[in-house]
Design an enzyme around this catalytic site. Structure first.
Site, PDB file in Angstrom:
ATOM      1  N   TYR A 104       0.530  -0.899   0.010  1.00  0.00           N
ATOM      2  CA  TYR A 104       0.334  -0.327  -0.294  1.00  0.00           C
ATOM      3  C   TYR A 104       1.046   1.198  -0.151  1.00  0.00           C
ATOM      4  O   TYR A 104       0.474   1.617  -0.540  1.00  0.00           O
ATOM      5  CB  TYR A 104      -0.543  -0.100   1.330  1.00  0.00           C
ATOM      6  CG  TYR A 104      -2.215  -1.161   1.460  1.00  0.00           C
ATOM      7  CD1 TYR A 104      -3.099  -0.943   0.550  1.00  0.00           C
ATOM      8  CD2 TYR A 104      -0.932  -2.343   1.858  1.00  0.00           C
ATOM      9  CE1 TYR A 104      -3.917  -2.091   0.664  1.00  0.00           C
ATOM     10  CE2 TYR A 104      -2.176  -3.826   1.989  1.00  0.00           C
ATOM     11  CZ  TYR A 104      -3.684  -3.282   1.148  1.00  0.00           C
ATOM     12  OH  TYR A 104      -4.615  -4.703   0.749  1.00  0.00           O
ATOM     13  N   ASN A 127     -11.941  -1.599  -5.054  1.00  0.00           N
ATOM     14  CA  ASN A 127     -12.021  -1.846  -6.158  1.00  0.00           C
ATOM     15  C   ASN A 127     -12.639  -2.717  -6.934  1.00  0.00           C
ATOM     16  O   ASN A 127     -12.811  -4.174  -6.549  1.00  0.00           O
ATOM     17  CB  ASN A 127     -10.653  -2.806  -6.859  1.00  0.00           C
ATOM     18  CG  ASN A 127     -10.021  -2.793  -8.158  1.00  0.00           C
ATOM     19  OD1 ASN A 127     -10.496  -2.352  -9.131  1.00  0.00           O
ATOM     20  ND2 ASN A 127      -9.501  -4.497  -8.146  1.00  0.00           N
ATOM     21  N   CYS A 135      -6.043  -5.539  -7.831  1.00  0.00           N
ATOM     22  CA  CYS A 135      -5.670  -5.267  -6.239  1.00  0.00           C
ATOM     23  C   CYS A 135      -5.471  -6.998  -5.925  1.00  0.00           C
ATOM     24  O   CYS A 135      -5.112  -6.691  -4.491  1.00  0.00           O
ATOM     25  CB  CYS A 135      -6.887  -4.840  -5.348  1.00  0.00           C
ATOM     26  SG  CYS A 135      -8.413  -6.181  -5.868  1.00  0.00           S
ATOM     27  N   HIS A 136      -4.748  -8.025  -5.827  1.00  0.00           N
ATOM     28  CA  HIS A 136      -5.109  -9.225  -5.445  1.00  0.00           C
ATOM     29  C   HIS A 136      -3.249  -9.197  -5.071  1.00  0.00           C
ATOM     30  O   HIS A 136      -2.928  -9.796  -4.467  1.00  0.00           O
ATOM     31  CB  HIS A 136      -5.417 -10.829  -6.027  1.00  0.00           C
ATOM     32  CG  HIS A 136      -4.533 -10.620  -7.386  1.00  0.00           C
ATOM     33  ND1 HIS A 136      -5.337 -10.054  -8.251  1.00  0.00           N
ATOM     34  CD2 HIS A 136      -3.364 -11.073  -7.751  1.00  0.00           C
ATOM     35  CE1 HIS A 136      -5.411 -10.262  -9.253  1.00  0.00           C
ATOM     36  NE2 HIS A 136      -4.009 -11.039  -9.684  1.00  0.00           N
ATOM     37  N   GLU A 162      -0.501 -16.596 -10.894  1.00  0.00           N
ATOM     38  CA  GLU A 162       0.397 -15.609 -11.931  1.00  0.00           C
ATOM     39  C   GLU A 162       2.604 -15.897 -12.053  1.00  0.00           C
ATOM     40  O   GLU A 162       3.034 -15.977 -12.338  1.00  0.00           O
ATOM     41  CB  GLU A 162       0.640 -14.354 -11.581  1.00  0.00           C
ATOM     42  CG  GLU A 162      -0.414 -13.939 -11.500  1.00  0.00           C
ATOM     43  CD  GLU A 162      -1.037 -12.386 -11.344  1.00  0.00           C
ATOM     44  OE1 GLU A 162      -0.194 -11.492 -10.937  1.00  0.00           O
ATOM     45  OE2 GLU A 162      -2.398 -12.220 -11.340  1.00  0.00           O
TER      46      GLU A 162
END
Length: 166
Positions: A104, A127, A135-136, A162
């Site tokens: 953040y 979001n 946002c993950h 990912e």
């Protein structure tokens, strides 16, 4: 938010992280909502389902490719609904590279608001376009997973997907 009322339509799809409701306006994709999402988190007046809406069909196609490990970025028109600050945060999410994470604080600094970590966290939590506006990929400064509308397991699964694809 815009003064003119927009019309939103939806389509529900299945995914490895649960059922997702895709929401679009005539302008673009407005939301990817989780199965147990609170209606207060993303308050859009959805008029009904339209599984043939071109943006929803394209979003579904691209999400399937993403979950199959065949897509590392999305190419969709987006229609973010929120405050100007929220939109700035959500656009910053789009700049986090596939397979990487940011804190953040890093996002706050990138926005030129180094002390706005909590405001960034609040905007991140609202979001509307989960997964596509990633946002993950936002984690705590200590590297731990933090709140996520889809649940921490879904967040961990997305990050693992990912890492494996990258």
């Amino acid at each position: 938010m815009s003064k003119t009322a927009k019309t939103f339509v939806s389509k529900t799809v299945t995914s490895p992280v649960g059922r997702l409701t895709l929401v679009a306006s005539d302008t673009g994709l407005a939301a990817v909502l989780w199965e147990n999402d609170s209606p207060r988190r993303v308050p859009l007046a959805i008029m009904g389902e339209n599984p043939k809406h071109p943006v929803l069909r394209e979003a579904e196609r691209q999400l399937k490719e993403y979950f199959a490990g065949q897509r590392t970025s999305f190419d969709l028109p987006l229609d973010f609904q929120g405050t100007e600050f929220q939109k700035r945060v959500w656009k910053a999410l789009l700049k986090i590279p596939f397979g990487e994470t940011r804190s953040y604080g890093q996002i706050a600094r990138a926005l030129g608001k180094p002390t706005a970590m909590r405001a960034v966290g609040a905007a991140n939590g609202k979001n509307p376009i989960s997964i596509i506006a990633p946002c993950h990929r936002v984690i705590g400064k200590d590297g731990k997973l933090t709140g996520f509308a889809g649940g921490l397991k879904a967040k961990a699964d997305l990050l693992a997907l990912e890492q494996h694809t990258a």
